[in-house]
Design a protein around this motif. Structure first.
Motif, PDB file in Angstrom:
ATOM      1  N   TYR A 185       0.837  -1.205   0.000  1.00 51.41           N
ATOM      2  CA  TYR A 185       0.000   0.000   0.000  1.00 51.41           C
ATOM      3  C   TYR A 185       0.871   1.254   0.000  1.00 51.41           C
ATOM      4  O   TYR A 185       1.838   1.345   0.768  1.00 51.41           O
ATOM      5  CB  TYR A 185      -0.874   0.051   1.257  1.00 51.41           C
ATOM      6  CG  TYR A 185      -2.022  -0.925   1.298  1.00 51.41           C
ATOM      7  CD1 TYR A 185      -3.179  -0.714   0.569  1.00 51.41           C
ATOM      8  CD2 TYR A 185      -1.943  -2.065   2.102  1.00 51.41           C
ATOM      9  CE1 TYR A 185      -4.246  -1.605   0.629  1.00 51.41           C
ATOM     10  CE2 TYR A 185      -2.998  -2.962   2.163  1.00 51.41           C
ATOM     11  CZ  TYR A 185      -4.149  -2.728   1.424  1.00 51.41           C
ATOM     12  OH  TYR A 185      -5.193  -3.615   1.491  1.00 51.41           O
ATOM     13  N   PRO A 186       0.541   2.258  -0.815  1.00 50.33           N
ATOM     14  CA  PRO A 186       1.198   3.559  -0.647  1.00 50.33           C
ATOM     15  C   PRO A 186       0.747   4.187   0.658  1.00 50.33           C
ATOM     16  O   PRO A 186      -0.355   3.903   1.148  1.00 50.33           O
ATOM     17  CB  PRO A 186       0.708   4.365  -1.865  1.00 50.33           C
ATOM     18  CG  PRO A 186      -0.580   3.723  -2.250  1.00 50.33           C
ATOM     19  CD  PRO A 186      -0.457   2.264  -1.895  1.00 50.33           C
ATOM     20  N   PHE A 188       0.007   7.362   1.286  1.00 50.97           N
ATOM     21  CA  PHE A 188      -1.145   8.221   0.989  1.00 50.97           C
ATOM     22  C   PHE A 188      -1.226   8.432  -0.510  1.00 50.97           C
ATOM     23  O   PHE A 188      -0.262   8.167  -1.251  1.00 50.97           O
ATOM     24  CB  PHE A 188      -1.064   9.553   1.741  1.00 50.97           C
ATOM     25  CG  PHE A 188       0.168  10.373   1.443  1.00 50.97           C
ATOM     26  CD1 PHE A 188       0.198  11.278   0.398  1.00 50.97           C
ATOM     27  CD2 PHE A 188       1.315  10.239   2.232  1.00 50.97           C
ATOM     28  CE1 PHE A 188       1.333  12.025   0.124  1.00 50.97           C
ATOM     29  CE2 PHE A 188       2.462  10.981   1.965  1.00 50.97           C
ATOM     30  CZ  PHE A 188       2.472  11.881   0.913  1.00 50.97           C
ATOM     31  N   ILE A 189      -2.375   8.933  -0.972  1.00 49.96           N
ATOM     32  CA  ILE A 189      -2.583   9.159  -2.402  1.00 49.96           C
ATOM     33  C   ILE A 189      -2.385  10.627  -2.763  1.00 49.96           C
ATOM     34  O   ILE A 189      -1.687  10.959  -3.707  1.00 49.96           O
ATOM     35  CB  ILE A 189      -3.994   8.719  -2.842  1.00 49.96           C
ATOM     36  CG1 ILE A 189      -4.255   7.271  -2.437  1.00 49.96           C
ATOM     37  CG2 ILE A 189      -4.164   8.891  -4.357  1.00 49.96           C
ATOM     38  CD1 ILE A 189      -3.295   6.268  -3.035  1.00 49.96           C
ATOM     39  N   TRP A 200      -7.360   2.170  -1.293  1.00 47.95           N
ATOM     40  CA  TRP A 200      -6.090   2.335  -1.992  1.00 47.95           C
ATOM     41  C   TRP A 200      -4.907   2.758  -1.126  1.00 47.95           C
ATOM     42  O   TRP A 200      -3.767   2.689  -1.592  1.00 47.95           O
ATOM     43  CB  TRP A 200      -6.261   3.334  -3.131  1.00 47.95           C
ATOM     44  CG  TRP A 200      -7.213   2.864  -4.172  1.00 47.95           C
ATOM     45  CD1 TRP A 200      -8.466   3.348  -4.425  1.00 47.95           C
ATOM     46  CD2 TRP A 200      -7.009   1.797  -5.107  1.00 47.95           C
ATOM     47  NE1 TRP A 200      -9.057   2.651  -5.448  1.00 47.95           N
ATOM     48  CE2 TRP A 200      -8.187   1.690  -5.895  1.00 47.95           C
ATOM     49  CE3 TRP A 200      -5.950   0.912  -5.344  1.00 47.95           C
ATOM     50  CZ2 TRP A 200      -8.317   0.736  -6.900  1.00 47.95           C
ATOM     51  CZ3 TRP A 200      -6.084  -0.037  -6.355  1.00 47.95           C
ATOM     52  CH2 TRP A 200      -7.257  -0.121  -7.121  1.00 47.95           C
ATOM     53  N   ASP A 201      -5.104   3.226   0.091  1.00 43.21           N
ATOM     54  CA  ASP A 201      -3.977   3.753   0.863  1.00 43.21           C
ATOM     55  C   ASP A 201      -3.980   3.185   2.276  1.00 43.21           C
ATOM     56  O   ASP A 201      -4.836   2.383   2.643  1.00 43.21           O
ATOM     57  CB  ASP A 201      -4.026   5.289   0.909  1.00 43.21           C
ATOM     58  CG  ASP A 201      -5.325   5.819   1.519  1.00 43.21           C
ATOM     59  OD1 ASP A 201      -6.211   5.014   1.877  1.00 43.21           O
ATOM     60  OD2 ASP A 201      -5.459   7.045   1.644  1.00 43.21           O
ATOM     61  N   ARG A 207      -0.591   5.231   9.192  1.00 46.07           N
ATOM     62  CA  ARG A 207       0.100   6.167   8.293  1.00 46.07           C
ATOM     63  C   ARG A 207       0.901   7.189   9.085  1.00 46.07           C
ATOM     64  O   ARG A 207       2.091   7.423   8.801  1.00 46.07           O
ATOM     65  CB  ARG A 207      -0.919   6.891   7.412  1.00 46.07           C
ATOM     66  CG  ARG A 207      -0.303   7.949   6.486  1.00 46.07           C
ATOM     67  CD  ARG A 207      -1.370   8.908   5.971  1.00 46.07           C
ATOM     68  NE  ARG A 207      -2.464   8.187   5.364  1.00 46.07           N
ATOM     69  CZ  ARG A 207      -3.713   8.653   5.287  1.00 46.07           C
ATOM     70  NH1 ARG A 207      -4.023   9.826   5.808  1.00 46.07           N
ATOM     71  NH2 ARG A 207      -4.649   7.946   4.705  1.00 46.07           N
ATOM     72  N   SER A 242       4.888   4.943  -6.347  1.00 46.87           N
ATOM     73  CA  SER A 242       4.096   3.742  -6.574  1.00 46.87           C
ATOM     74  C   SER A 242       4.212   3.411  -8.057  1.00 46.87           C
ATOM     75  O   SER A 242       3.974   4.266  -8.913  1.00 46.87           O
ATOM     76  CB  SER A 242       2.625   3.961  -6.186  1.00 46.87           C
ATOM     77  OG  SER A 242       2.478   3.981  -4.785  1.00 46.87           O
TER      78      SER A 242
END
Length: 280
Positions: A185-186, A188-189, A200-201, A207, A242
């Motif tokens: 997972y990244p 944050f986007i 997605w994050d 985090r 990413s």
């Protein structure tokens, strides 16, 4: 004459000793960032293309003079059957050293507060039994690579607690080596303060914890996948990359398949070049 030769030898020795205090700057380290190969045995019209794309990516990597290959998760389509063994067979074709981390297709989707998730202790145990520890620190080509199991963040599993204890110690402060962190997972986007609840994050609590550790450790580059498209972010002097996927881009038909060539300097600061996989 003899005395002159002795003096010349002693002078040369002193010169060479003095030069030892001025080492040449370390050469850049080249890293192939791959992600989301989704290894499977499906006869589905789309999924059966993934293995060929992985093979073509491996062929490209093997001729790219890289020092290291990292694969940031979704190693398999759903971790069923012989997919984990098939992944291991695939990476035997890669000539440089290989490191990898798990993705949500390997362990299950992350837990979103109030919504749940599909990640399970059983899948984590199965992954570690067949593919090794799901978090680690290894040094290759002078670069410290820290791998994390991002799908278990927020799970409350004992392995998550073990991972945070490990990261709190490993990333407490800089240790002199250029350091990168790899994750599926990244973080944050769009921004570090974006809300949670998204597929997605990372969720806001893990985090924030991870970002604090990255800053303390002086990390300059973090690599991930999951999005099935390219993404670059920068925060507090850290580059977040990413990569595009091996298997299929999103939106389908509009994003290319491929991988990313990352070049690190002696401080661990990264630059990158996008690589595309062409179907025959």
């Amino acid at each position: 004459m003899y005395r002159s030769i002795v003096f010349l030898a002693l002078g040369l020795t002193g010169f060479l000793t003095g030069c030892a205090h001025f080492p040449q700057e370390a050469r850049p380290v080249r890293i192939a960032l791959l992600s989301d190969p989704h290894v499977n045995r499906s006869t589905n019209a789309e999924e059966r293309l993934f293995r060929g794309r992985f093979d073509r990516a491996i062929a490209m990597v093997n001729t790219s003079k890289v020092d290291l290959v990292v694969i940031t998760g979704d190693l398999t389509q759903d971790e069923k059957g012989d997919e984990l063994e098939d992944f291991l067979a695939e990476i035997k074709k890669i000539k440089p050293p290989v490191l990898y981390v798990s993705g949500n297709h390997d362990l299950g989707n992350k837990i979103i507060p109030g919504k749940g998730g599909t990640v399970s202790k059983e899948r984590v145990a199965r992954f570690e039994e067949k593919l090794g520890p799901c978090f680690f620190s290894k040094t290759i080509a002078g670069v410290r690579v820290i791998g994390i199991a991002s799908p278990i963040m927020g799970s409350g599993f004992q392995r998550e607690k073990d991972m945070w204890n490990f990261l709190d110690k490993e990333l407490a402060k800089p240790d002199g080596r250029p350091t990168i962190v790899i994750s599926h997972y990244p973080v944050f986007i769009k921004s570090p303060d974006e809300p949670g609840g998204d597929y997605w994050d990372m969720e806001p609590e893990p985090r924030a914890h991870l970002l604090k550790l990255l800053r303390h450790a002086g990390v300059k580059t973090m690599l991930s996948g999951h999005l099935h498209r390219d993404l670059e972010n920068r925060w507090e002097g850290i580059l977040f990359i990413s990569t595009r996927p091996i298997s299929f881009g999103l939106p389908k038909g509009k994003q290319p398949q491929g991988w990313t060539l990352v070049t690190l300097n002696a401080k661990g600061e990264g630059q990158y070049e996008l690589q595309e996989i062409k179907d025959p």
